[in-house]
Design a protein around this motif. Structure first.
Motif, mmCIF file in Angstrom:
data_model
loop_
_atom_site.group_PDB
_atom_site.id
_atom_site.type_symbol
_atom_site.label_atom_id
_atom_site.label_comp_id
_atom_site.label_asym_id
_atom_site.label_seq_id
_atom_site.Cartn_x
_atom_site.Cartn_y
_atom_site.Cartn_z
ATOM 1 N N GLY A 91 74.064 30.629 40.846
ATOM 2 C CA GLY A 91 74.162 31.531 41.989
ATOM 3 C C GLY A 91 72.829 31.758 42.672
ATOM 4 N N ARG A 92 71.757 31.766 41.898
ATOM 5 C CA ARG A 92 70.426 31.986 42.469
ATOM 6 C C ARG A 92 69.846 30.736 43.110
ATOM 7 N N MET A 93 69.997 29.600 42.467
ATOM 8 C CA MET A 93 69.288 28.404 42.916
ATOM 9 C C MET A 93 70.142 27.379 43.652
ATOM 10 N N SER A 141 74.283 32.309 31.419
ATOM 11 C CA SER A 141 73.011 32.197 32.139
ATOM 12 C C SER A 141 73.068 31.065 33.169
ATOM 13 N N GLU A 189 74.648 32.427 36.344
ATOM 14 C CA GLU A 189 73.659 33.243 37.067
ATOM 15 C C GLU A 189 72.634 32.366 37.775
ATOM 16 N N LYS A 190 72.120 31.341 37.077
ATOM 17 C CA LYS A 190 71.132 30.439 37.689
ATOM 18 C C LYS A 190 71.754 29.665 38.843
ATOM 19 N N TRP A 215 80.214 34.777 48.415
ATOM 20 C CA TRP A 215 79.826 35.235 47.079
ATOM 21 C C TRP A 215 80.885 36.116 46.447
#
Length: 145
Positions: A42-44, A36, A39-40, A136
């Motif tokens: 990559g998003r933030m 997780s 994933e976080k 990415w």
């Protein structure tokens, strides 16, 4: 305001580090495992990641390896934390190491130094012709030892 992603499967550790960093004015996000956290991140796009070494599933070392596979995430500084004796440092996977229980004064100083030096590291980062075309798209794992 700099953002910090804290990764640890122990809620008490997350709470203590989060409180110390928020008191210093940082925006803190929490994650309980490496998957997780990746994933976080990559998003933030946090300014710093603090991760525990030993977690179920994806541990802190594997999280660091995977962060280095993505050009957009590779310059994020990482602080590794462990309850065990210092690990043999894998080259360039993390920037600092702290043994639990953490000396909060030294920890906060290290956080501040890493956040101040991040723009300089990004400017001086060597350009590798083997890097992926997209920031990415993962680079080949052969580049990461």
């Amino acid at each position: 305001m700099p953002t910090i992603l804290l990764v640890d499967n122990e809620p008490d550790i997350l709470a203590a580090l989060s409180a110390a960093l928020e008191w210093r004015g940082y925006c803190v996000f929490l994650s309980e495992d490496g998957k997780s956290a990746l994933e976080k991140a990559g998003r933030m796009m946090p300014d710093l990641i603090v991760t525990d070494c030993t977690m179920p599933g994806m541990d802190g070392i594997e999280l660091c390896r995977r962060l280095k596979l993505y050009p957009a995430l590779t310059t994020i500084p990482v602080i590794m934390v462990s309850a065990h004796t210092q690990l043999q440092r894998t080259p360039a996977l993390w920037n600092a190491f702290f043994l639990k229980p953490i000396d909060l004064d030294a920890f906060e100083s290290t956080v501040a130094l890493l956040l101040l030096s991040r723009p300089l590291r990004e400017m001086l980062r060597p350009v590798c012709s083997d890097r992926a075309m997209s920031r990415w798209q993962p680079v080949s794992s052969g580049l990461i030892s």
